[in-house]
Write a protein that holds these residues in place. Structure first.
Motif, PDB file in Angstrom:
ATOM      1  N   LYS A  93       6.929  13.676 -11.110  1.00 59.24           N
ATOM      2  CA  LYS A  93       6.481  12.289 -10.516  1.00 59.24           C
ATOM      3  C   LYS A  93       5.382  12.313  -9.296  1.00 59.24           C
ATOM      4  N   LEU A  94       5.135  13.405  -8.927  1.00 55.43           N
ATOM      5  CA  LEU A  94       4.134  13.745  -7.890  1.00 55.43           C
ATOM      6  C   LEU A  94       3.375  15.133  -8.334  1.00 55.43           C
ATOM      7  N   ALA A  95       2.123  14.864  -8.155  1.00 51.23           N
ATOM      8  CA  ALA A  95       1.250  16.106  -8.552  1.00 51.23           C
ATOM      9  C   ALA A  95       0.905  16.920  -7.180  1.00 51.23           C
ATOM     10  N   ALA A  96       0.819  18.195  -7.310  1.00 51.51           N
ATOM     11  CA  ALA A  96       0.085  18.870  -6.076  1.00 51.51           C
ATOM     12  C   ALA A  96      -0.913  18.154  -5.086  1.00 51.51           C
ATOM     13  N   GLY A  97      -0.865  17.770  -4.098  1.00 49.93           N
ATOM     14  CA  GLY A  97      -1.926  17.388  -3.309  1.00 49.93           C
ATOM     15  C   GLY A  97      -1.990  15.674  -3.508  1.00 49.93           C
ATOM     16  N   GLU A  98      -1.055  15.176  -4.209  1.00 55.56           N
ATOM     17  CA  GLU A  98      -1.246  13.750  -4.394  1.00 55.56           C
ATOM     18  C   GLU A  98      -0.501  13.077  -3.045  1.00 55.56           C
ATOM     19  N   VAL A  99      -1.076  12.151  -2.375  1.00 49.60           N
ATOM     20  CA  VAL A  99      -0.304  11.631  -1.263  1.00 49.60           C
ATOM     21  C   VAL A  99       0.904  10.455  -1.788  1.00 49.60           C
ATOM     22  N   PHE A 100       1.735  10.685  -0.991  1.00 48.19           N
ATOM     23  CA  PHE A 100       3.013   9.741  -1.233  1.00 48.19           C
ATOM     24  C   PHE A 100       3.270   9.120   0.166  1.00 48.19           C
ATOM     25  N   ARG A 101       3.123   7.797   0.137  1.00 52.90           N
ATOM     26  CA  ARG A 101       3.367   7.097   1.490  1.00 52.90           C
ATOM     27  C   ARG A 101       4.743   6.536   1.813  1.00 52.90           C
ATOM     28  N   GLN A 102       5.302   6.879   2.557  1.00 50.20           N
ATOM     29  CA  GLN A 102       7.050   6.861   2.735  1.00 50.20           C
ATOM     30  C   GLN A 102       7.052   5.985   4.106  1.00 50.20           C
ATOM     31  N   GLU A 103       7.442   4.867   3.846  1.00 50.17           N
ATOM     32  CA  GLU A 103       7.823   3.804   5.000  1.00 50.17           C
ATOM     33  C   GLU A 103       9.013   3.799   5.530  1.00 50.17           C
ATOM     34  N   SER A 104       9.040   3.760   6.832  1.00 49.30           N
ATOM     35  CA  SER A 104      10.734   3.513   7.315  1.00 49.30           C
ATOM     36  C   SER A 104      11.301   2.451   7.316  1.00 49.30           C
ATOM     37  N   ILE A 105      12.588   2.175   7.802  1.00 48.59           N
ATOM     38  CA  ILE A 105      13.276   0.868   7.922  1.00 48.59           C
ATOM     39  C   ILE A 105      12.666  -0.073   8.629  1.00 48.59           C
ATOM     40  N   ILE A 106      11.696   0.380   9.782  1.00 51.72           N
ATOM     41  CA  ILE A 106      11.212  -0.305  10.456  1.00 51.72           C
ATOM     42  C   ILE A 106       9.693  -0.369  10.042  1.00 51.72           C
ATOM     43  N   GLY A 107       9.304   0.042   9.214  1.00 48.59           N
ATOM     44  CA  GLY A 107       7.839  -0.228   8.916  1.00 48.59           C
ATOM     45  C   GLY A 107       6.780   0.794   9.055  1.00 48.59           C
ATOM     46  N   SER A 108       7.243   2.026  10.111  1.00 47.29           N
ATOM     47  CA  SER A 108       6.314   3.192  10.471  1.00 47.29           C
ATOM     48  C   SER A 108       6.166   3.949   8.919  1.00 47.29           C
ATOM     49  N   LEU A 109       5.204   4.771   9.116  1.00 45.26           N
ATOM     50  CA  LEU A 109       4.709   5.466   7.912  1.00 45.26           C
ATOM     51  C   LEU A 109       4.473   7.052   8.374  1.00 45.26           C
ATOM     52  N   PHE A 110       4.854   7.865   7.138  1.00 38.80           N
ATOM     53  CA  PHE A 110       4.334   9.208   7.116  1.00 38.80           C
ATOM     54  C   PHE A 110       3.751   9.182   5.723  1.00 38.80           C
ATOM     55  N   GLU A 111       2.780  10.160   5.579  1.00 35.46           N
ATOM     56  CA  GLU A 111       2.107  10.411   4.326  1.00 35.46           C
ATOM     57  C   GLU A 111       2.348  11.670   3.980  1.00 35.46           C
ATOM     58  N   GLY A 112       2.897  11.942   2.991  1.00 33.42           N
ATOM     59  CA  GLY A 112       3.238  13.424   2.485  1.00 33.42           C
ATOM     60  C   GLY A 112       2.515  13.754   1.284  1.00 33.42           C
ATOM     61  N   GLN A 144       0.962  -1.241   0.087  1.00 30.19           N
ATOM     62  CA  GLN A 144      -0.023  -0.102   0.018  1.00 30.19           C
ATOM     63  C   GLN A 144       1.072   1.359  -0.120  1.00 30.19           C
ATOM     64  N   ASN A 145       2.161   1.152   0.207  1.00 28.77           N
ATOM     65  CA  ASN A 145       3.152   2.261   0.447  1.00 28.77           C
ATOM     66  C   ASN A 145       3.761   2.358  -1.079  1.00 28.77           C
ATOM     67  N   ASP A 146       4.590   3.727  -0.936  1.00 23.58           N
ATOM     68  CA  ASP A 146       5.143   4.117  -2.385  1.00 23.58           C
ATOM     69  C   ASP A 146       6.626   3.731  -2.152  1.00 23.58           C
ATOM     70  N   SER A 147       7.243   3.708  -1.173  1.00 23.65           N
ATOM     71  CA  SER A 147       8.736   3.682  -1.030  1.00 23.65           C
ATOM     72  C   SER A 147       8.963   3.357   0.742  1.00 23.65           C
ATOM     73  N   GLY A 186      10.886  13.148   8.911  1.00 22.52           N
ATOM     74  CA  GLY A 186       9.781  14.330   8.318  1.00 22.52           C
ATOM     75  C   GLY A 186      10.575  15.180   7.349  1.00 22.52           C
ATOM     76  N   THR A 187      11.913  15.568   7.742  1.00 16.04           N
ATOM     77  CA  THR A 187      12.678  16.566   6.858  1.00 16.04           C
ATOM     78  C   THR A 187      13.178  15.877   5.345  1.00 16.04           C
ATOM     79  N   GLY A 188      13.390  14.441   5.630  1.00 15.87           N
ATOM     80  CA  GLY A 188      13.925  13.610   4.773  1.00 15.87           C
ATOM     81  C   GLY A 188      12.777  13.289   3.746  1.00 15.87           C
ATOM     82  N   THR A 189      11.574  13.259   4.004  1.00 18.80           N
ATOM     83  CA  THR A 189      10.477  12.989   3.204  1.00 18.80           C
ATOM     84  C   THR A 189      10.185  14.228   2.766  1.00 18.80           C
ATOM     85  N   SER A 190      10.305  15.479   3.331  1.00 21.18           N
ATOM     86  CA  SER A 190      10.019  16.645   2.493  1.00 21.18           C
ATOM     87  C   SER A 190      10.882  16.584   1.310  1.00 21.18           C
ATOM     88  N   ALA A 191      12.433  16.311   1.788  1.00 18.56           N
ATOM     89  CA  ALA A 191      13.308  16.540   0.617  1.00 18.56           C
ATOM     90  C   ALA A 191      12.986  15.533  -0.650  1.00 18.56           C
TER      91      ALA A 191
END
Ligand code: PYC
Length: 321
Positions: A263-282, A228-231, A248-253
């Motif tokens: 590759k990302l439109a304004a408003g589109e949600v990008f799901r970034q998973e961490s090395i332990i599997g926790s998630l930020f939506e950006g 379900q995640n993008d990366s 958070g700052t790395g996902t912003s970058a």
């Protein structure tokens, strides 16, 4: 409680401890140093120059660890802000911290200092805002992010030529997609070694962020484990600890780079998973030609503590590297 003074017989420092996707934030709510007035950037300089013992006492062993991030609450500077904050880790102050901002928001809510809704927070790199959706879920709106350079090649001993992008997301990042490594929690020792070698190679070759600013975070990307995640990412922080959250700052970058590549439109949600599997939506919005990242994540309060600095304790200021 009296402000920190490094020769008082006994100092007490009050904290609220949170973690955001596994990455800890120790929020200092009392007993911190008197940093005077001025911008958060000026106060951070004073913190760096005069109160490094306090920083080390709060985040380093034996009270903390390499992974601990401190957040010193300060009075607001801007009229519309609820507070100011200086983030710091095992080696010094951080310019901005996304997981830490989510942690601070949840800590402030636990103290009843903010209610649900949107609030502004001053940081050394400018005001950011956070929206508290409930006791744990927060969306931060970061400072503007941008890609500074793409297709940057650096020779790394033992790895050969590594190609990456340099981007600002509140800190300076080198982002690498093509590295041939398995982004798996069982592989963190090797990932740490490799990202540290990349960082050293950047320094040795004079490769910097804009205006010669040091790139002190290195980020590797790979396919997500959860479809379900993008990366998935692995982020090496300045003091050689890896971020348990997706950063958070790395996902912003990363969002700024994706947006720059179309590759990302304004408003589109990008799901970034961490090395332990926790998630930020950006996601990003473009405002006045600048990319404004929003990052959503969750934090939990996991302790309220009083740190004690005893003048007789030879390690009261922590073990400084
Ligand atoms: O979430 O921005 C972040 C961060 C920076 C260092 C550790 N976490």
């Amino acid at each position: 409680m009296s402000p920190f003074s490094n020769d008082a017989p006994l100092q007490r420092v009050g904290t609220i401890e949170t973690h955001t996707g596994g990455e800890p934030t120790r929020v200092v709510i009392s007993g911190g140093p008197d940093l005077g007035t001025g911008s958060l950037a000026e106060q951070t300089e004073r913190f760096r120059d005069q109160f490094d013992e306090f920083r080390s006492a709060v985040v380093n062993e034996p009270r903390g660890s390499d992974v601990m991030v401190g957040a010193l609450l300060r009075p607001p500077v801007e009229e519309n802000s609820v507070a100011g904050v200086i983030f710091f880790n095992n080696v010094g102050p951080l310019q901005m911290c996304g997981h830490g901002t989510i942690g601070v928001a949840v800590a402030l809510a636990s103290l009843n200092r903010v209610q649900l809704g949107r609030h502004q927070l001053d940081t050394p790199v400018g005001p950011v805002s956070f929206e508290l959706h409930d006791a744990n879920r927060v969306t931060i709106q970061n400072v503007p992010a941008y890609r500074y350079r793409s297709d940057v090649e650096v020779h790394v001993d033992g790895l050969g030529q590594i190609r990456g992008e340099i981007a600002w997301g509140g800190n300076w990042f080198f982002l690498v997609n093509d590295h041939g490594q398995d982004l798996n929690i069982n592989n963190v020792e090797k990932l740490t070694k490799i990202t540290w070698a990349i960082r050293q190679a950047l320094t040795a070759n004079g490769i910097t962020g804009e205006d010669g600013k040091e790139i002190d975070h290195v980020e590797l990307f790979g396919p997500p484990v959860d479809p379900q995640n993008d990366s998935r990412n692995f982020v090496l922080c300045p003091g050689k600890a890896y971020d348990r959250s997706p950063c958070g700052t790395g996902t912003s970058a990363k969002l700024a780079c994706l947006y720059a590549d179309g590759k990302l439109a304004a408003g589109e949600v990008f799901r970034q998973e961490s090395i332990i599997g926790s998630l930020f939506e950006g996601s990003v919005q473009e405002e006045n030609g600048k990319v404004i990242p929003s990052i959503t994540g969750t934090a939990y309060v996991n302790a309220e503590t009083t740190l004690i600095l005893d003048l007789n304790d030879p390690f009261r200021f922590g073990i400084r590297s």
